[in-house]
Write a protein that holds these residues in place. Structure first.
Motif, mmCIF file in Angstrom:
data_model
loop_
_atom_site.group_PDB
_atom_site.id
_atom_site.type_symbol
_atom_site.label_atom_id
_atom_site.label_comp_id
_atom_site.label_asym_id
_atom_site.label_seq_id
_atom_site.Cartn_x
_atom_site.Cartn_y
_atom_site.Cartn_z
ATOM 1 N N UNK A 107 13.763 4.324 -19.971
ATOM 2 C CA UNK A 107 14.446 4.432 -21.263
ATOM 3 C C UNK A 107 14.160 3.246 -22.181
ATOM 4 N N UNK A 108 13.778 2.100 -21.603
ATOM 5 C CA UNK A 108 13.463 0.923 -22.426
ATOM 6 C C UNK A 108 11.997 0.897 -22.864
ATOM 7 N N UNK A 109 11.249 1.941 -22.510
ATOM 8 C CA UNK A 109 9.853 2.027 -22.913
ATOM 9 C C UNK A 109 8.861 1.540 -21.881
ATOM 10 N N UNK A 110 9.316 0.938 -20.792
ATOM 11 C CA UNK A 110 8.405 0.490 -19.734
ATOM 12 C C UNK A 110 7.704 1.693 -19.127
ATOM 13 N N UNK A 111 6.386 1.577 -18.983
ATOM 14 C CA UNK A 111 5.575 2.652 -18.418
ATOM 15 C C UNK A 111 5.305 2.361 -16.946
ATOM 16 N N UNK A 112 5.331 3.399 -16.150
ATOM 17 C CA UNK A 112 5.049 3.304 -14.726
ATOM 18 C C UNK A 112 4.134 4.433 -14.322
ATOM 19 N N UNK A 113 3.376 4.204 -13.260
ATOM 20 C CA UNK A 113 2.857 5.344 -12.524
ATOM 21 C C UNK A 113 3.768 5.462 -11.303
ATOM 22 N N UNK A 114 3.626 6.539 -10.563
ATOM 23 C CA UNK A 114 4.533 6.773 -9.444
ATOM 24 C C UNK A 114 4.463 5.651 -8.408
ATOM 25 N N UNK A 115 3.265 5.147 -8.141
ATOM 26 C CA UNK A 115 3.131 4.040 -7.195
ATOM 27 C C UNK A 115 3.929 2.827 -7.663
ATOM 28 N N UNK A 116 3.815 2.472 -8.937
ATOM 29 C CA UNK A 116 4.562 1.345 -9.487
ATOM 30 C C UNK A 116 6.062 1.582 -9.455
ATOM 31 N N UNK A 117 6.482 2.798 -9.720
ATOM 32 C CA UNK A 117 7.906 3.128 -9.701
ATOM 33 C C UNK A 117 8.505 2.883 -8.317
ATOM 34 N N UNK A 118 7.834 3.375 -7.292
ATOM 35 C CA UNK A 118 8.361 3.202 -5.935
ATOM 36 C C UNK A 118 8.316 1.731 -5.530
ATOM 37 N N UNK B 127 -0.097 9.594 -6.972
ATOM 38 C CA UNK B 127 0.401 8.229 -7.164
ATOM 39 C C UNK B 127 0.178 7.701 -8.581
ATOM 40 N N UNK B 128 -0.761 8.246 -9.307
ATOM 41 C CA UNK B 128 -1.033 7.772 -10.669
ATOM 42 C C UNK B 128 -0.290 8.570 -11.739
ATOM 43 N N UNK C 68 0.831 -1.206 0.000
ATOM 44 C CA UNK C 68 0.000 0.000 0.000
ATOM 45 C C UNK C 68 0.870 1.263 0.000
ATOM 46 N N UNK C 69 0.376 2.314 -0.621
ATOM 47 C CA UNK C 69 1.115 3.583 -0.692
ATOM 48 C C UNK C 69 1.530 4.071 0.693
ATOM 49 N N UNK C 70 0.669 3.886 1.678
ATOM 50 C CA UNK C 70 0.982 4.361 3.031
ATOM 51 C C UNK C 70 2.161 3.632 3.675
ATOM 52 N N UNK C 71 2.520 2.475 3.160
ATOM 53 C CA UNK C 71 3.625 1.687 3.727
ATOM 54 C C UNK C 71 4.966 1.913 3.029
ATOM 55 N N UNK D 108 11.540 9.837 -8.344
ATOM 56 C CA UNK D 108 10.288 10.175 -7.662
ATOM 57 C C UNK D 108 10.043 11.675 -7.762
ATOM 58 N N UNK D 109 11.074 12.459 -7.499
ATOM 59 C CA UNK D 109 10.954 13.916 -7.583
ATOM 60 C C UNK D 109 10.628 14.352 -9.014
ATOM 61 N N UNK D 110 11.254 13.715 -9.974
ATOM 62 C CA UNK D 110 11.028 14.063 -11.379
ATOM 63 C C UNK D 110 9.570 13.826 -11.771
ATOM 64 N N UNK D 111 9.002 12.711 -11.334
ATOM 65 C CA UNK D 111 7.596 12.418 -11.638
ATOM 66 C C UNK D 111 6.686 13.466 -11.002
ATOM 67 N N UNK D 112 7.053 13.951 -9.833
ATOM 68 C CA UNK D 112 6.244 14.965 -9.161
ATOM 69 C C UNK D 112 6.382 16.344 -9.811
ATOM 70 N N UNK D 113 7.540 16.603 -10.416
ATOM 71 C CA UNK D 113 7.823 17.928 -10.977
ATOM 72 C C UNK D 113 7.488 18.074 -12.455
#
Length: 181
Positions: free
Chosen positions: A151-162, A144-145, A35-38, A88-93
């Protein structure tokens, strides 16, 4: 099979993004269920054992010529925390950033992972984990979304990245025989 680098390590060219869909059979970590909270607390928990690992006798000794030493894994974990804090910061900015490629094996050779001071690395792991943990703790619930692309084309949302980064931390504890807390 990929050829060994100058330091004898065979580079890891696997795409580990599947660890977001199912438990890793090697380390047992289920990144996709955290969970995001953890997340922030787990960053600290999954890096806490490194001080003991790096204080151990033989931390700089490789178990064999083709496997990183605990020291080299510790350097990698430090750099993973730094990289994922930055991402993480880059996704937020930025809107839908694309991450530059990071070659972990090239970094290990260029930075001389095996020659670094284990005590210094232990401190750096703690500092890098603390910084990333604080960044993650401050992520607004509605962020989180936010999307990003590797660089290899894999897509993430921030939750998945973390979550993906957490698997790396858990997996490397398994690599050095340290228990997860």
């Amino acid at each position: 099979m990929t050829a060994a680098s100058p330091d004898g390590i065979v580079p890891d060219s696997k795409d580990w993004t599947w660890t977001l869909q199912r438990a890793c059979p090697d380390c047992g970590f289920e990144a996709g269920t955290v969970p995001a909270d953890d997340l922030a607390g787990l960053i600290v928990a999954l890096t806490a054992p490194w001080a003991g690992v790096l204080a151990g006798d033989g931390a700089a000794r490789r178990p064999d010529a083709a496997t990183w030493s605990p020291l080299e894994y510790g350097c990698h974990v430090r750099d993973v925390c730094r990289l994922f804090d930055e991402r993480t910061r880059l996704v937020l900015e930025e809107d839908d950033p694309t991450f530059a490629n990071w070659d972990q094996d090239e970094t290990a050779v260029a930075q001389g992972y095996g020659e670094q001071d284990p005590a210094v690395v232990a401190h750096e792991v703690d500092a890098a984990a603390d910084a990333w943990s604080r960044t993650v703790a401050d992520v607004p619930d509605d962020a989180w979304e936010r999307p990003a692309t590797r660089s290899n084309g894999s897509r993430f949302d921030l939750l998945g990245l973390v979550r993906y980064g957490l698997h790396d931390l858990a997996h490397h504890l398994q690599d050095v025989g340290a228990a997860r807390r």
